[in-house]
Enzyme design. Structure first.
Site, mmCIF file in Angstrom:
data_model
loop_
_atom_site.group_PDB
_atom_site.id
_atom_site.type_symbol
_atom_site.label_atom_id
_atom_site.label_comp_id
_atom_site.label_asym_id
_atom_site.label_seq_id
_atom_site.Cartn_x
_atom_site.Cartn_y
_atom_site.Cartn_z
ATOM 1 N N TYR A 1 183.580 5.316 50.966
ATOM 2 C CA TYR A 1 182.379 4.519 50.689
ATOM 3 C C TYR A 1 182.736 3.292 49.860
ATOM 4 O O TYR A 1 182.224 2.195 50.098
ATOM 5 C CB TYR A 1 181.332 5.363 49.949
ATOM 6 C CG TYR A 1 180.020 4.633 49.824
ATOM 7 C CD1 TYR A 1 179.078 4.686 50.852
ATOM 8 C CD2 TYR A 1 179.739 3.844 48.703
ATOM 9 C CE1 TYR A 1 177.888 3.990 50.764
ATOM 10 C CE2 TYR A 1 178.547 3.141 48.608
ATOM 11 C CZ TYR A 1 177.623 3.219 49.640
ATOM 12 O OH TYR A 1 176.455 2.526 49.559
ATOM 13 N N THR B 1 169.859 -22.127 64.296
ATOM 14 C CA THR B 1 168.613 -21.355 64.290
ATOM 15 C C THR B 1 168.469 -20.420 63.083
ATOM 16 O O THR B 1 167.537 -20.571 62.287
ATOM 17 C CB THR B 1 168.507 -20.532 65.585
ATOM 18 O OG1 THR B 1 169.712 -19.783 65.749
ATOM 19 C CG2 THR B 1 168.329 -21.442 66.802
ATOM 20 N N ASP C 1 179.219 -23.628 57.095
ATOM 21 C CA ASP C 1 179.004 -22.624 58.124
ATOM 22 C C ASP C 1 180.318 -22.595 58.905
ATOM 23 O O ASP C 1 180.579 -23.452 59.739
ATOM 24 C CB ASP C 1 177.822 -23.025 59.016
ATOM 25 C CG ASP C 1 177.561 -21.997 60.118
ATOM 26 O OD1 ASP C 1 178.468 -21.201 60.417
ATOM 27 O OD2 ASP C 1 176.450 -22.001 60.676
ATOM 28 N N LYS D 1 182.518 -14.841 66.155
ATOM 29 C CA LYS D 1 182.970 -16.010 66.914
ATOM 30 C C LYS D 1 184.494 -16.152 66.726
ATOM 31 O O LYS D 1 185.238 -15.368 67.282
ATOM 32 C CB LYS D 1 182.251 -17.277 66.456
ATOM 33 C CG LYS D 1 180.718 -17.393 66.479
ATOM 34 C CD LYS D 1 179.859 -16.343 66.935
ATOM 35 C CE LYS D 1 178.365 -16.590 66.955
ATOM 36 N NZ LYS D 1 177.663 -17.233 65.905
ATOM 37 N N PHE E 1 163.066 -17.983 70.752
ATOM 38 C CA PHE E 1 163.889 -18.013 71.956
ATOM 39 C C PHE E 1 164.428 -16.643 72.348
ATOM 40 O O PHE E 1 164.690 -16.391 73.520
ATOM 41 C CB PHE E 1 165.055 -19.003 71.789
ATOM 42 C CG PHE E 1 165.921 -18.721 70.597
ATOM 43 C CD1 PHE E 1 165.566 -19.189 69.347
ATOM 44 C CD2 PHE E 1 167.080 -17.978 70.731
ATOM 45 C CE1 PHE E 1 166.358 -18.914 68.231
ATOM 46 C CE2 PHE E 1 167.886 -17.700 69.631
ATOM 47 C CZ PHE E 1 167.518 -18.161 68.377
#
Ligand SMILES: *Cc1c(COP(=O)(O)O)cnc(C)c1O
Length: 443
Positions: free
Chosen positions: A60, A113, A201, A244, A435
């Site tokens: 854990y 988004t 990002d 990604k 979307f």
């Protein structure tokens, strides 16, 4: 990993598309022949990553896989603190909550988004400071992700408070377009003068590094790994979707250099994600991501990855199909405005085009236009983005050149009958990130 794919008939696809309300997100993957919906979590893991899954330490607290991940992030991204999260939006949520107060303005090089949603949810207003060329799908500018220093300075001078600048590398919504090192350095200088930190990002920052290597003067002889380290050094932290660049099916993280902020983030991660040494991931998933990071920064990998996207893009261009140029890092974007010149944006041309591509040969793609842009939080009206695009996103290490040829043939067939479709009408609209689950019917 080898997976079979299934051919379907025109009649089966028509039934499936109706059942999905003409929204490719609502199709079953079983009914899809070639899946270019997204490159998110859809890449194939390597033998070395699969081997890593077997070495999961599912304690854990303090799993050894966490420390491997911390080492990989530190080595290749360079940030001081690592807070693991279940995926990118988990990191965006925490960052937005600890840094934004109601009334703040967060500038960024175009929006994403989930990123913008979390900023707005925390009370901020988003301000787009990307260069104008980014909104023009025909501009051949090599770094359409660049920030317009004039626009940024205006925001820094006029906004009540700017908690941070959000820099995306590459810019997904602009067509997978990179930001240059030169621009980021200048942005760093400007932000430092105003005492504003930069949060990246970093979802596709390695692909961005590849573009710097191949397009920017002075970087041809540097490796992707070296370029990535330098790039990150001009920022103060990042949110990351490991699904990604980092070649895993699930996972993400938040990185910060500031000790106090990191402490706040660690306090929050235990509420929403999990303990600060797993953040919603299993130990084995952290191991796969640590190894994925190592593989993602290899020049040969990036050459093959971005090269395959370029292959499809150039093929489509040779057939006269309107695509966003230059070809992006993770996807080829069709320009739905030029594809359907007479169709009003209220008839959702990109959504229509995505549906048509599925009907033709079972290729699944994604709308990135007025549906994705959503509504203005204050006025309730649609955002009408200049870019009305359809994204053909290539998963990493999954498809061959032959698959790309099939996709190109299908796009050409749909282009040849472009005068037929009249567009779509929305029959169901969800409240958030519409979307994903909106439903449509043909006009
Ligand atoms: C996918 C993505 C995110 C969000 O990451 P998730 O892992 O899907 O939550 C954020 N920014 C960009 C640019 C992305 O492509």
């Amino acid at each position: 990993m080898v997976e079979p794919i299934k051919k379907t008939t025109q009649a089966q696809r028509e039934t499936a598309l109706r059942a999905a309300g003409f929204n490719t997100f609502l199709l079953r993957s079983e009914d899809v022949y070639i899946d270019l919906l997204t490159d998110s979590g859809t890449s194939a893991m390597s033998d070395w990553q699969w081997a890593g899954l077997m070495l999961g330490d599912e304690a854990y607290a303090g799993s050894k896989n966490f420390y491997h991940l911390e080492e990989a992030v530190h080595k290749h991204y360079g940030y001081k603190h690592l807070i693991p999260t279940h995926q990118g939006r988990g990191a965006e949520h925490i960052l937005s909550q600890i840094m934004i107060s109601p009334g703040d303005t967060v500038p960024g090089n175009m929006y994403f988004t989930t990123t913008r949603y979390h900023q707005e949810h925390a009370g901020a207003q988003f301000a787009d400071v990307i260069i104008d060329e980014a909104h023009d799908p025909t501009s051949p500018h090599l770094f359409k992700g660049d920030i317009d220093l004039g626009k940024l300075e205006r925001v820094l001078k006029t906004a009540k408070h700017v908690p941070y600048l959000c820099v995306a590398a590459t810019v997904n919504m602009a067509g997978g377009q990179p930001i240059s090192m030169k621009n980021l350095k200048a942005v760093r200088e400007l932000c430092s003068r105003h005492g504003v930190p930069i949060m990246m990002d970093a979802t596709r920052a390695v692909e961005n590094a590849w573009f710097i290597k191949t397009r920017e003067a002075g970087y041809a002889d540097k490796s992707c790994a070296e370029i990535l380290r330098e790039f990150c050094s001009y920022t103060d932290g990042c949110t990351m979707s490991g699904k990604k660049d980092a070649l895993v099916n699930i996972g993400g993280w938040l990185s910060l250099n500031d000790d106090k902020l990191a402490e706040k983030a660690r306090n929050m991660v235990v509420i929403y994600e999990g303990l600060h040494t797993y953040g919603g991931m299993a130990g084995r998933d952290m191991e796969a991501m640590a190894r994925g990071i190592e593989e993602s920064v290899q020049d040969e990998h990036m050459r093959a990855r971005v090269g395959q996207v370029e292959y499809l893009g150039e093929l489509l261009q040779s057939y006269g199909v309107p695509v966003v140029v230059p070809i992006g890092g993770h996807a080829v974007y069709l320009d739905a405005r030029r594809f359907y010149p007479g169709m009003p944006q209220d008839n959702f041309p990109a959504q229509m085009l995505a549906a048509e591509l599925y009907l033709d040969a079972g290729v699944r793609v994604m709308e990135r236009g007025v549906v994705s842009a959503g509504r203005d939080a204050k006025t309730g009206k649609h955002h009408y983005p200049k870019l009305e695009l359809v994204r053909l996103t290539i998963p990493r290490r999954v498809y061959t050149q032959a698959h790309m040829d099939v996709v190109a043939e299908s796009v050409v067939a749909v282009h040849d009958r472009a005068e037929k479709p009249k567009g779509l009408r929305m029959t169901y609209e969800p409240e958030y990130l519409r979307f994903f689950q909106a439903r449509f019917e043909p006009i």
